[in-house]
Design an enzyme around this catalytic site. Sequence first.
Site, PDB file in Angstrom:
ATOM      1  N   ALA A 115       0.876  -1.166   0.000  1.00 38.71           N
ATOM      2  CA  ALA A 115       0.000   0.000   0.000  1.00 38.71           C
ATOM      3  C   ALA A 115       0.916   1.219   0.000  1.00 38.71           C
ATOM      4  CB  ALA A 115      -0.881  -0.034   1.234  1.00 38.71           C
ATOM      5  N   GLY A 119       0.645  -4.774   1.082  1.00 33.27           N
ATOM      6  CA  GLY A 119      -0.564  -4.798   0.247  1.00 33.27           C
ATOM      7  C   GLY A 119      -0.339  -5.470  -1.097  1.00 33.27           C
ATOM      8  N   GLU A 169      -0.772  -9.003  -0.398  1.00 36.27           N
ATOM      9  CA  GLU A 169      -2.205  -9.206  -0.103  1.00 36.27           C
ATOM     10  C   GLU A 169      -3.042  -9.163  -1.373  1.00 36.27           C
ATOM     11  OE1 GLU A 169      -1.742  -6.081   2.911  1.00 36.27           O
ATOM     12  OE2 GLU A 169      -2.781  -7.417   4.289  1.00 36.27           O
ATOM     13  N   GLU A 207       4.732  -4.906   7.232  1.00 36.19           N
ATOM     14  CA  GLU A 207       4.047  -3.756   7.836  1.00 36.19           C
ATOM     15  C   GLU A 207       4.516  -3.468   9.261  1.00 36.19           C
ATOM     16  OE1 GLU A 207       2.541  -6.230   6.170  1.00 36.19           O
ATOM     17  OE2 GLU A 207       0.891  -5.455   4.948  1.00 36.19           O
TER      18      GLU A 207
HETATM   19  C1  HXC Z   1       5.109   4.343  -1.345  1.00 31.12           C
HETATM   20  C2  HXC Z   1       6.994   3.345  -2.141  1.00 31.12           C
HETATM   21  C3  HXC Z   1       6.632   2.111  -1.573  1.00 31.12           C
HETATM   22  C4  HXC Z   1       5.397   2.070  -0.859  1.00 31.12           C
HETATM   23  C5  HXC Z   1       8.504   1.838  -2.571  1.00 31.12           C
HETATM   24  N1  HXC Z   1       8.157   3.118  -2.758  1.00 31.12           N
HETATM   25  N2  HXC Z   1       7.591   1.208  -1.839  1.00 31.12           N
HETATM   26  N3  HXC Z   1       6.229   4.425  -2.035  1.00 31.12           N
HETATM   27  N4  HXC Z   1       4.683   3.205  -0.759  1.00 31.12           N
HETATM   28  N5  HXC Z   1       4.948   0.935  -0.307  1.00 31.12           N
HETATM   29  C6  HXC Z   1       8.905   4.156  -3.493  1.00 31.12           C
HETATM   30  C7  HXC Z   1      10.120   4.640  -2.727  1.00 31.12           C
HETATM   31  O1  HXC Z   1       9.753   5.608  -1.795  1.00 31.12           O
HETATM   32  C8  HXC Z   1      10.948   5.203  -3.860  1.00 31.12           C
HETATM   33  O2  HXC Z   1      10.459   6.461  -4.252  1.00 31.12           O
HETATM   34  C9  HXC Z   1      10.660   4.251  -5.014  1.00 31.12           C
HETATM   35  O3  HXC Z   1       9.420   3.604  -4.690  1.00 31.12           O
HETATM   36  C10 HXC Z   1      11.724   3.189  -5.177  1.00 31.12           C
HETATM   37  O4  HXC Z   1      11.894   2.527  -3.942  1.00 31.12           O
HETATM   38  P1  HXC Z   1      13.329   2.308  -3.259  1.00 31.12           P
HETATM   39  O5  HXC Z   1      13.095   2.069  -1.816  1.00 31.12           O
HETATM   40  O6  HXC Z   1      14.254   3.422  -3.621  1.00 31.12           O
HETATM   41  O7  HXC Z   1      13.800   0.973  -3.999  1.00 31.12           O
HETATM   42  P2  HXC Z   1      14.791  -0.157  -3.443  1.00 31.12           P
HETATM   43  O8  HXC Z   1      15.927   0.465  -2.708  1.00 31.12           O
HETATM   44  O9  HXC Z   1      15.077  -1.044  -4.597  1.00 31.12           O
HETATM   45  O10 HXC Z   1      13.933  -0.965  -2.344  1.00 31.12           O
HETATM   46  C11 HXC Z   1      12.796  -1.713  -2.732  1.00 31.12           C
HETATM   47  C12 HXC Z   1      11.954  -2.070  -1.479  1.00 31.12           C
HETATM   48  C13 HXC Z   1      11.630  -0.798  -0.685  1.00 31.12           C
HETATM   49  C14 HXC Z   1      12.705  -3.084  -0.619  1.00 31.12           C
HETATM   50  C15 HXC Z   1      10.676  -2.754  -2.003  1.00 31.12           C
HETATM   51  O11 HXC Z   1      11.092   0.185  -1.584  1.00 31.12           O
HETATM   52  C16 HXC Z   1      10.646  -0.993   0.428  1.00 31.12           C
HETATM   53  O12 HXC Z   1      10.966  -1.514   1.480  1.00 31.12           O
HETATM   54  N6  HXC Z   1       9.404  -0.504   0.231  1.00 31.12           N
HETATM   55  C17 HXC Z   1       8.359  -0.556   1.231  1.00 31.12           C
HETATM   56  C18 HXC Z   1       7.836  -1.962   1.401  1.00 31.12           C
HETATM   57  C19 HXC Z   1       6.762  -2.013   2.474  1.00 31.12           C
HETATM   58  O13 HXC Z   1       6.996  -1.697   3.652  1.00 31.12           O
HETATM   59  N7  HXC Z   1       5.543  -2.374   2.084  1.00 31.12           N
HETATM   60  C20 HXC Z   1       4.412  -2.473   2.987  1.00 31.12           C
HETATM   61  C21 HXC Z   1       3.665  -1.170   2.988  1.00 31.12           C
HETATM   62  S1  HXC Z   1       2.335  -1.184   4.137  1.00 31.12           S
HETATM   63  P3  HXC Z   1      11.288   7.834  -3.979  1.00 31.12           P
HETATM   64  O14 HXC Z   1      10.449   8.870  -4.642  1.00 31.12           O
HETATM   65  O15 HXC Z   1      11.349   7.969  -2.507  1.00 31.12           O
HETATM   66  O16 HXC Z   1      12.613   7.594  -4.620  1.00 31.12           O
HETATM   67  C22 HXC Z   1       1.142  -2.080   3.400  1.00 31.12           C
HETATM   68  C23 HXC Z   1      -0.135  -2.418   4.097  1.00 31.12           C
HETATM   69  C24 HXC Z   1      -0.413  -1.561   5.201  1.00 31.12           C
HETATM   70  O17 HXC Z   1       1.254  -2.477   2.303  1.00 31.12           O
HETATM   71  C25 HXC Z   1      -1.623  -2.063   5.897  1.00 31.12           C
HETATM   72  C26 HXC Z   1      -1.789  -1.490   7.243  1.00 31.12           C
HETATM   73  C27 HXC Z   1      -2.360  -0.070   7.308  1.00 31.12           C
END
Ligand code: HXC
Length: 257
Positions: free
Chosen positions: A65, A108, A111, A131
């Site tokens: 998400a 997400g 999911e 998360e």
């Molecule tokens: C918004 C995101 C994002 C996300 C990545 N990006 N994941 N933006 N929401 N979930 C964006 C980054 O900010 C970045 O933009 C660009 O995508 C590239 O990501 P990087 O981190 O620079 O890439 P990399 O170093 O290759 O790492 C990849 C990654 C990492 C390991 C997947 O991006 C990551 O950990 N992302 C988050 C994963 C996560 O926590 N997902 C769960 C979310 S919560 P910019 O503009 O900054 O360069 C969820 C459910 C929540 O899904 C439900 C409860 C409320």
Amino acid sequence: MTYTTVIVEQHDAVTLVRLNRPQALNALNSEVLGELIQLFAAYDADASQRCLVLTGSEKAFAAGADIKEMQPKDFSAMYVENFFAGWERVTNTRKPWIAAVAGYALGGGCELAMMSDFILAADTAKFGQPEIKLGVAPGMGGSQRLTRAVGKAKAMEMCLTGRMMDAAEAERASLVSRVVPAAELVDEALKVAAQIAAMPPLAALACKEMVNAAFETGLQQGVVFERRLFHALNATADKVEGMTAFVDKRPGNWTGR
Ligand code: HXC
């Protein structure tokens, strides 16, 4: 219909949908959700389309998400909006659809993949529910669907540590149906989807309802539900055609009736 966060192509009776927010690794914001709701409704309503494949990019199916969208929202905002409730429209899709996952399917994204009828994975796929590292927990069904798919031990470990599961482990744990080389993922998914699209459509709807019932009911109730649907299929023209075609040693010609 024109979309901005997804690319939609039709391959005969198969709809191919590519999530397309590369700048955010296909993070699922409200706009993506709104577009997916529209396109899944359109898919269900379009009798010419009989299977759908949802995929992302080579690097990410979806990295979760959209964290930047969720960051400012407090409990009241989430509760009043019933944040994430819209995803139920996607899970309520009646016709078959496959998630073809390469790269990250996190939070997400994992999911969403688990909402599909089955996941076909590239050897590069990585699944996780990270998360907890953001101070939250799965919110789009992950704690429930992952646990039903892989069992308590792996689901609990993944939710509590945020550890990612690679494609080989995901196949061993039955999270995915099969693993294929990344370069072949979309072609293979389209091939499987075409096979499903060529099946009698009422029987495909029934198979989907039956298998889903296994997740939602007890065994005895599920078996009765299956038997009744099986009985009902005997009232269809495609049953008459299917069995006649078998006896006549020719392929069936389905009408969806
Ligand atoms: C918004 C995101 C994002 C996300 C990545 N990006 N994941 N933006 N929401 N979930 C964006 C980054 O900010 C970045 O933009 C660009 O995508 C590239 O990501 P990087 O981190 O620079 O890439 P990399 O170093 O290759 O790492 C990849 C990654 C990492 C390991 C997947 O991006 C990551 O950990 N992302 C988050 C994963 C996560 O926590 N997902 C769960 C979310 S919560 P910019 O503009 O900054 O360069 C969820 C459910 C929540 O899904 C439900 C409860 C409320």
